[in-house]
Design a protein around this motif. Structure first.
Motif, short mmCIF file in Angstrom:
data_model
loop_
_atom_site.label_atom_id
_atom_site.label_comp_id
_atom_site.label_asym_id
_atom_site.label_seq_id
_atom_site.Cartn_x
_atom_site.Cartn_y
_atom_site.Cartn_z
N GLN A 103 0.83 -1.19 0.00
CA GLN A 103 0.00 0.00 0.00
C GLN A 103 0.87 1.25 0.00
OE1 GLN A 103 -2.91 -0.40 3.11
NE2 GLN A 103 -3.97 -2.01 2.00
N VAL A 104 0.35 2.29 -0.64
CA VAL A 104 1.08 3.55 -0.75
C VAL A 104 0.45 4.60 0.16
CG1 VAL A 104 1.80 3.05 -3.13
CG2 VAL A 104 -0.30 4.35 -2.72
N LYS A 105 1.20 5.67 0.40
CA LYS A 105 0.67 6.75 1.24
C LYS A 105 1.07 8.10 0.66
CE LYS A 105 4.53 6.37 4.51
NZ LYS A 105 5.41 5.76 3.53
N VAL A 106 0.42 9.13 1.14
CA VAL A 106 0.71 10.49 0.70
C VAL A 106 2.18 10.78 0.95
CG1 VAL A 106 0.26 12.94 1.15
CG2 VAL A 106 -1.64 11.31 1.04
N GLY A 107 2.83 11.36 -0.06
CA GLY A 107 4.25 11.69 0.03
C GLY A 107 5.14 10.67 -0.67
N ASP A 108 4.63 9.47 -0.90
CA ASP A 108 5.41 8.45 -1.61
C ASP A 108 5.56 8.84 -3.08
OD1 ASP A 108 5.45 6.88 0.67
OD2 ASP A 108 4.07 5.35 -0.11
N GLN A 109 6.63 8.36 -3.68
CA GLN A 109 6.76 8.42 -5.13
C GLN A 109 5.88 7.30 -5.68
OE1 GLN A 109 8.47 10.89 -6.51
NE2 GLN A 109 7.89 10.27 -8.55
N ALA A 110 5.03 7.61 -6.63
CA ALA A 110 4.09 6.62 -7.16
C ALA A 110 4.85 5.49 -7.86
CB ALA A 110 3.12 7.28 -8.14
N PRO A 111 4.52 4.26 -7.52
CA PRO A 111 5.17 3.14 -8.20
C PRO A 111 4.71 3.05 -9.65
CG PRO A 111 3.87 2.37 -6.31
CD PRO A 111 3.62 3.83 -6.47
N ASN A 131 4.90 15.26 -11.04
CA ASN A 131 6.16 14.52 -10.82
C ASN A 131 5.93 13.14 -10.23
OD1 ASN A 131 7.85 16.73 -11.68
ND2 ASN A 131 7.27 17.74 -9.77
N ASP A 132 4.69 12.69 -10.27
CA ASP A 132 4.29 11.36 -9.78
C ASP A 132 4.47 11.17 -8.28
OD1 ASP A 132 3.50 10.68 -12.34
OD2 ASP A 132 5.44 9.79 -12.85
N LYS A 133 4.39 12.27 -7.54
CA LYS A 133 4.36 12.20 -6.08
C LYS A 133 2.90 12.03 -5.68
CE LYS A 133 7.48 13.61 -3.72
NZ LYS A 133 8.64 13.08 -3.02
N ILE A 134 2.64 11.11 -4.77
CA ILE A 134 1.26 10.85 -4.33
C ILE A 134 0.83 11.95 -3.38
CG2 ILE A 134 -0.27 9.25 -3.13
CD1 ILE A 134 1.56 6.98 -4.17
N ARG A 135 -0.26 12.62 -3.72
CA ARG A 135 -0.78 13.75 -2.93
C ARG A 135 -2.09 13.44 -2.20
NH1 ARG A 135 3.63 16.41 -2.01
NH2 ARG A 135 4.73 16.99 -3.91
N TYR A 136 -2.76 12.36 -2.60
CA TYR A 136 -4.03 11.98 -1.96
C TYR A 136 -4.22 10.48 -2.14
CZ TYR A 136 -9.04 11.53 -1.08
OH TYR A 136 -10.27 11.13 -0.58
N VAL A 137 -4.67 9.81 -1.07
CA VAL A 137 -4.93 8.37 -1.11
C VAL A 137 -6.23 8.10 -0.36
CG1 VAL A 137 -4.18 6.10 -0.30
CG2 VAL A 137 -2.49 7.72 -1.18
N GLU A 138 -7.09 7.29 -0.95
CA GLU A 138 -8.26 6.78 -0.24
C GLU A 138 -8.45 5.32 -0.60
OE1 GLU A 138 -13.08 7.39 0.45
OE2 GLU A 138 -12.12 8.40 -1.24
N TYR A 139 -8.33 4.47 0.42
CA TYR A 139 -8.71 3.06 0.29
C TYR A 139 -10.11 3.00 0.90
CZ TYR A 139 -3.80 1.91 -0.64
OH TYR A 139 -2.54 1.82 -1.19
N VAL A 140 -11.13 2.81 0.08
CA VAL A 140 -12.51 2.84 0.57
C VAL A 140 -12.74 1.60 1.44
CG1 VAL A 140 -14.94 2.93 -0.10
CG2 VAL A 140 -13.22 4.14 -1.47
N PRO A 141 -13.16 1.81 2.71
CA PRO A 141 -13.26 0.69 3.65
C PRO A 141 -14.23 -0.43 3.23
CG PRO A 141 -13.34 2.78 4.83
CD PRO A 141 -13.41 3.09 3.36
N GLU A 142 -15.35 -0.07 2.63
CA GLU A 142 -16.32 -1.08 2.16
C GLU A 142 -16.39 -0.96 0.65
OE1 GLU A 142 -18.89 -3.64 0.90
OE2 GLU A 142 -18.22 -3.78 2.98
#
Length: 165
Positions: free
Chosen positions: A17-25, A137-148
């Motif tokens: 899993q990725v998070k905000v601030g990571d470089q996008a794989p 620059n492919d930096k992750i700025r927002y992430v949402e893993y929808v719980p359901e």
């Protein structure tokens, strides 16, 4: 680690899993012409990556339409919908919905995107509903893993994150 259920049943998410601030794989997937596409194909653009379990369901259809409509006000953006649907189903859906210019990618072959972003629901071999916003620059700025998995993502927060870039 995101906890995700689908129709109330706990799912095991495979991959990192990725998070905000990571470089996008990077990833590879197939477009509707069966051509291999990677993150690099969208270089220099802001990206909203909308991940859905299946294009032919109500919530997934609404999610795809909503993000494609709402992101039109943002300059230099690629809205990318990724699922494990076959490219043929994605092509039929975009034609039926009048969204022929929508970018839909299929991860069915290698699960490259799913494993690199930690969204493969092992029990179903589908991708978990999620949203990722990447800057130019492919930096992750927002992430949402929808719980359901049958719930809608937070459209407003994702679009706000995209507009803030």
């Amino acid at each position: 680690m995101a906890n995700v259920t689908f129709k109330g049943n706990p799912m095991t998410l495979r991959g990192e899993q990725v998070k905000v601030g990571d470089q996008a794989p990077d990833f590879t997937a197939l477009n509707t012409d069966l051509e291999q596409v990677s993150l690099n194909d969208f270089k220099g653009k802001k990206k909203l990556i909308s991940v859905i379990p299946s294009i032919d369901t109500g919530v997934c259809s609404t999610q795809t339409k909503t993000f494609n409509e709402q992101a039109t006000s943002v300059d230099n953006v690629a809205v990318i919908t990724i699922s494990n649907d076959l490219p043929f189903a994605q092509k039929r859906w975009t034609a039926d919905e009048g969204l022929e210019n929508a970018v839909t990618l299929s991860d069915h072959r290698d699960l490259s995107f799913g494993e690199n972003y930690g969204v493969v629901m092992e029990e179903l071999r589908l991708l978990a509903r999620s949203v990722f916003v990447l800057d130019e620059n492919d930096k992750i700025r927002y992430v949402e893993y929808v719980p359901e998995g049958t719930d809608h993502p937070d459209y407003d927060k994702a679009i706000e994150a995209l507009k803030a870039l």
